[in-house]
Design an enzyme around this catalytic site. Structure first.
Site, PDB file in Angstrom:
ATOM      1  CB  SER A  17      40.572  28.284  42.567  1.00  0.00           C
ATOM      2  OG  SER A  17      38.890  27.306  41.195  1.00  0.00           O
ATOM      3  CE  LYS A  18      44.364  22.311  36.492  1.00  0.00           C
ATOM      4  NZ  LYS A  18      44.515  21.444  36.573  1.00  0.00           N
ATOM      5  NE  ARG A  19      37.111  23.082  43.611  1.00  0.00           N
ATOM      6  CZ  ARG A  19      35.809  23.814  43.287  1.00  0.00           C
ATOM      7  NH1 ARG A  19      34.900  24.520  43.252  1.00  0.00           N
ATOM      8  NH2 ARG A  19      35.835  24.929  44.942  1.00  0.00           N
TER       9      ARG A  19
END
Ligand code: GLU
Length: 480
Positions: free
Chosen positions: A242-244
């Protein structure tokens, strides 16, 4: 007619996992002579953004895989409502006036189990429901999942095999939100039915949604498509990419901007969760399309290997080097040109890069490596180097000086093509009683500014007499 669709939600950049879903859909369509549909799932107005739409198209255009038809869900809301109304008209959905949940964005965010048994709203009489709706009270439309009949929902997933679940365990999910917008489940199924999608190929995170979708297809009087869910992509620590959590490594354009070629990136993504029968790794696109079947897709999560220091999976980098070497030289040169201009080498003309490309193609792994590998071809001034680099092993500055003076004399009149240069300089070495290695070290460093460089004679040929002599003169000045 085989029809597949890729249905990204434009709520972020194009994720590598989405790109892989796109590619597997594309391969399946191409392998079977089917149609590839691109559908933007853009009904979540609060989370959609133009930047995200842009990022999706940027990523897909870079991959270079074309699609046959294109739709936007936001332009099909009439169809979604019509399907919702027909399901409602058949008594298979009910209005839910519960205020706390009426505005919720989706279906299953209520307290655990809240919509498994929802008698207050589910059992509301039709008269009362109509009266409250007519009075303007907001409501969500919920699917009336069959209860207490021991009904088992089943499907065969092309990857995960036989799947089943008791309908009693599926909550009464929303079809329409209280603002009248369709939920993902409704919009997706209404469109899949209308667009005659025959195979739904998507991430494993949607496997459990499939039971709801079976119910919608049935209630809408449509035949359910075949399903194939793809294993998730995870980080080395097993967490979902995930980007986060993992930053730019999950975005397709990061690979593009780092100098991957799409052929290699596609090849790499295919090997995440799929393996061909013969376990080949380097595969051009035609071979991938020829070999792709669901039998080769694994059920376990696929790990993308990266570390903080090294954002790219070593296999991706290795494949990139292989694909770079497989490109015809004019094609490689065409791809290097913008990279070199981007690095500020404005002297890099198309003709020059065509000459340079074969000299460096074994020496770069990413297109972007070409900037450092070719600086001496394009910079007017060599980057500074340590004068001791000019000295051959077990030798001294005086010897380096002598070799360069000899080379200077020979090169002043030599025919400047690599074969002639090679025989002249080898003859010079012999005359001086020197081995080739020690002889060529000072020349290579003078001309390229470093020892580790492409083949010397080809390089000198490309650089030309004037530049070679000028750099040897500079080296001599440095030697004093
Ligand atoms: N828009 C959904 C997503 O991005 C599509 C899921 C599906 O393929 O049904 O996850």
């Amino acid at each position: 007619m085989l029809r597949v669709r890729f249905a990204p939600s434009p709520t972020g950049f194009l994720h590598v996992g989405s790109a892989r879903t796109f590619i597997f859909n594309w391969l399946y369509a191409r392998h079977n002579g089917g149609t590839m549909v691109l559908r933007l799932d853009d009904t979540d107005v609060e989370r959609n953004s133009d930047a995200s739409v842009q990022s999706i198209f940027d990523g897909l255009l870079w991959l270079g895989l074309n699609w046959d038809e294109e739709y936007k869900q936001s332009e099909r809301l009439g169809l979604h409502r019509q399907v919702a109304e027909s399901i409602f008209a058949r008594g298979l959905a009910y209005r839910d006036f519960t205020p706390a949940h009426a505005g919720e964005s989706d279906q299953s965010t209520g307290p655990q189990g809240a919509w498994l048994f929802n008698p207050g709203m589910r059992e509301l009489s039709r008269e009362e429901s109509d009266r409250r709706a007519a009075a303007g009270e907001p409501f969500a439309l919920r699917f009336r999942v069959p209860r207490g009949q021991d009904r088992v929902l089943r499907f065969t997933d092309a990857v995960y095999g036989e799947q089943s679940k008791l309908a009693d365990e599926v909550e009464d999910f929303a079809l329409l939100r209280s603002d009248g917008m369709p939920t993902y489940h409704l919009a997706s199924c209404a469109d899949d039915a209308d667009l005659k999608i025959s195979h739904i190929i998507r991430g494993q995170d949607h496997l459990s949604n499939t039971y709801k979708h079976l119910l919608i297809f049935e209630a809408a009087g449509a035949e359910a498509p075949q399903f194939a869910h793809l294993p998730l992509l995870v980080a080395p620590d097993g967490t979902k990419l995930s980007k986060r959590r993992h930053g730019p490594v999950v975005s397709v354009t990061t690979y593009r901007d780092a100098g991957f070629v799409p052929e290699a990136f596609i090849n790499f993504l295919c090997l995440l969760g799929w393996s061909p029968k013969n376990d080949r790794e380097f595969m051009p696109l035609e071979d991938l399309a020829g070999a792709f079947t669901f039998e080769g897709v694994n059920r376990s999560n696929a790990v993308v290997n990266f570390t903080e220091d090294d954002p790219f999976d070593p296999k991706a980098v290795w494949l990139n080097a292989e694909h770079l070497r497989a490109l015809p030289i004019p094609e490689l040169a065409a791809r290097l040109l913008p990279v070199l201009h981007g690095a500020g080498y404005m002297q890099a003309t198309a003709e020059k890069v065509l000459e340079v490309a074969p000299l460096i193609r074994e020496r770069i792994k990413l297109l972007n490596d070409a900037a450092a590998a070719t600086d001496f071809f394009f910079l007017a001034q060599l980057p500074p180097y340590d004068v001791n680099e000019l000295v051959p092993p077990k030798s001294d500055l005086a010897q380096a000086r002598k070799i360069l003076l000899e080379a200077q004399a020979v090169l002043a009149t030599a025919a400047f093509d690599h074969a002639a240069l090679e025989s002249l300089l080898r003859a010079t070495a012999e005359r001086l009683g020197l081995k080739a290695g020690p002889m060529f070290t000072p020349i290579r460093v003078a001309v390229c500014g470093r020892r580790n460089a492409p083949p010397l004679f080809e390089t000198m040929h490309v650089l030309g007499r004037e530049v070679c002599l000028q750099r040897i003169a500079e080296a001599l000045t440095r030697l004093g």
